[in-house]
Design a protein around this motif. Structure first.
Motif, short mmCIF file in Angstrom:
data_model
loop_
_atom_site.label_atom_id
_atom_site.label_comp_id
_atom_site.label_asym_id
_atom_site.label_seq_id
_atom_site.Cartn_x
_atom_site.Cartn_y
_atom_site.Cartn_z
N UNK A 42 0.81 -2.88 19.51
CA UNK A 42 1.97 -3.54 18.62
C UNK A 42 0.84 -3.44 17.48
N UNK A 43 1.28 -2.75 15.96
CA UNK A 43 0.72 -2.45 15.35
C UNK A 43 1.17 -3.05 14.06
N UNK A 44 0.02 -3.89 12.47
CA UNK A 44 1.11 -3.45 11.93
C UNK A 44 -0.26 -3.31 10.85
N UNK A 45 0.92 -3.30 9.39
CA UNK A 45 0.70 -2.42 8.41
C UNK A 45 0.76 -3.10 7.16
N UNK A 46 -0.08 -3.25 6.64
CA UNK A 46 -0.26 -3.82 5.09
C UNK A 46 0.03 -2.90 3.81
N UNK A 47 1.97 -3.72 3.57
CA UNK A 47 3.25 -3.16 2.79
C UNK A 47 3.65 -3.76 1.61
N UNK A 48 3.25 -3.45 0.37
CA UNK A 48 3.47 -4.12 -0.49
C UNK A 48 5.26 -4.18 -1.12
N UNK A 49 4.50 -5.59 -0.76
CA UNK A 49 6.53 -6.28 -1.01
C UNK A 49 7.13 -5.93 -2.08
N UNK A 50 6.25 -5.22 -3.14
CA UNK A 50 7.48 -4.73 -4.54
C UNK A 50 8.17 -3.68 -4.36
N UNK A 51 7.70 -2.76 -3.21
CA UNK A 51 8.10 -1.38 -3.70
C UNK A 51 8.16 -1.39 -2.34
N UNK A 52 7.68 -1.83 -0.66
CA UNK A 52 8.04 -1.72 0.22
C UNK A 52 6.83 -0.42 0.90
N UNK A 53 6.17 -0.16 0.15
CA UNK A 53 5.25 1.67 0.40
C UNK A 53 3.87 0.87 1.46
N UNK A 54 3.65 1.34 2.35
CA UNK A 54 2.12 1.51 2.84
C UNK A 54 0.77 1.12 1.50
N UNK A 55 -0.34 0.29 1.66
CA UNK A 55 -1.23 0.48 0.98
C UNK A 55 -2.56 0.82 1.73
N UNK A 56 -3.50 1.26 1.24
CA UNK A 56 -4.53 1.75 1.52
C UNK A 56 -5.65 0.57 1.23
N UNK A 57 -6.69 0.63 1.82
CA UNK A 57 -7.75 -1.08 1.60
C UNK A 57 -8.20 -0.63 0.07
N UNK A 58 -8.91 0.56 -0.05
CA UNK A 58 -9.20 0.98 -1.51
C UNK A 58 -7.92 0.59 -2.57
N UNK A 59 -6.24 0.43 -2.59
CA UNK A 59 -5.71 0.06 -3.35
C UNK A 59 -5.31 -1.33 -3.62
N UNK A 60 -6.21 -2.18 -2.71
CA UNK A 60 -6.21 -3.46 -2.40
C UNK A 60 -7.24 -4.44 -3.68
N UNK A 61 -6.47 -4.95 -4.38
CA UNK A 61 -7.37 -6.37 -4.89
C UNK A 61 -7.22 -7.33 -4.59
N UNK A 62 -7.64 -8.86 -5.15
CA UNK A 62 -7.50 -10.29 -5.26
C UNK A 62 -6.87 -10.36 -5.93
N UNK A 63 -5.72 -11.50 -5.77
CA UNK A 63 -4.81 -11.72 -7.00
C UNK A 63 -5.55 -13.45 -6.87
N UNK A 64 -5.55 -14.50 -7.87
CA UNK A 64 -5.20 -15.40 -8.32
C UNK A 64 -3.72 -15.94 -9.32
#
Length: 306
Positions: A42-64
């Motif tokens: 079973x694999x897990x993908x990081x997916x944006x909750x807004x557009x449903x598209x997969x996200x790579x590590x270089x596209x990820x930032x931290x948010x508060x």
């Protein structure tokens, strides 16, 4: 062991170069989540909750998220600008009695190994801690976070043990603890007698993780009885050159063609026409004239007007 940090202990005017090693490591049988039907991982993908598209590590930032629902995005550059004065230094702040450090504050333990040139100052700090029977309270930056910690001696090695910040300890807010409970002297004496009967010197080596041992035994029994199966392989293997994506694209196109045929009532592809003998030049020319597109009424009218 592999060092996870390199710096120095600042002990007054004495500087002790050291390397930091994780002193503990939890052991457990490694289990994966698999599909019960075919054993696939079973694999897990990081997916944006807004557009449903997969996200790579270089596209990820931290948010508060603020209390009023606004979002503050923090990038790697933002974190690099934050001050970490103790980034490569373990600064000794004070020496405190060991019994004053509440065990609930104690976190992860690390070993400090002295540099080859720091054996003597390392032994000096270790001896001072032993003679005073105290812990050294320090500050250290690990994994881009500043932590409180204590230095204590274990055998011949100095251990660094991280501490929780005071506001990270939750209050034990249980109203029932304030209830008026009466304990009879006889009951207290019986409980004390039970404690005396089980009194011993602590030796953790005499205990074992029975669940872990039973799980290992269960797995070994299945292996011995042949109750195993081959690791399933995905239908397409991505060789690193995008081959998997091409195969997926071809499969998607094939499904699109089949869907289009089904919607048009063609359940199977029509057979290709049989090959014909080449026609003569005159017939071919006539056929070319017949196949040429005829001018439409609009084009004829336009030509006539001109």
């Amino acid at each position: 062991m592999r060092a996870i940090w390199k710096g120095a202990v600042a002990f007054g005017l004495v500087n002790v170069p050291v390397r930091l090693y994780a002193a503990t490591g939890e052991h457990e049988v490694t289990l994966h989540q698999v599909h019960a039907a075919d054993g696939g991982r079973i694999r897990y993908r990081k997916v944006c909750s807004v557009d449903g598209e997969p996200v790579t590590m270089d596209e990820i930032a931290k948010g508060y998220e603020t209390a009023d629902g606004e979002l503050v995005v923090l990038t790697d550059d933002d974190f690099k600008r934050l001050p970490l004065a103790t980034e490569r230094e373990i600064e000794v702040l004070e020496f405190v009695p060991a019994e004053q450090v509440d065990p609930i504050l104690l976190g992860k333990t690390y070993y400090l190994e002295p540099d080859k040139t720091a054996a003597k100052p390392y032994a000096l700090l270790r001896g001072a801690l032993e003679d005073a029977d105290r812990m050294a309270v320090v500050k250290v930056a690990l994994r881009q976070r500043e932590s409180m910690a204590v230095l204590r001696v274990r055998g011949k090695v100095i251990c660094l043990q991280t501490l929780l910040w005071p506001d990270e300890v939750r209050a034990a807010d249980f109203p029932i603890l304030d209830a008026d409970v009466t304990v009879k002297p006889a009951e207290l004496a019986m409980a004390s007698s039970l404690v005396d009967s089980l009194a011993a010197d602590f030796d953790p080596s005499q205990f074992e993780d029975r669940y872990d041992a039973a799980l290992t035994e269960l797995i070994e029994a299945k292996v011995s009885s042949g109750d195993t199966q081959s690791l399933p392989q995905p239908p397409t293997q991505d060789g690193g050159g995008g081959g998997g994506e091409v195969v997926d694209l071809l499969a998607a196109l094939q499904r699109s063609v089949e869907k289009a045929r089904t919607s048009r009532g063609a359940s199977a592809p029509e057979p290709a026409p049989a090959a014909k003998k080449p026609a003569s030049r005159k017939k071919a020319a006539a056929a070319s004239d017949d196949d040429a597109p005829k001018p439409t009424r609009a084009k004829k009218a336009k030509a006539k007007a001109s």
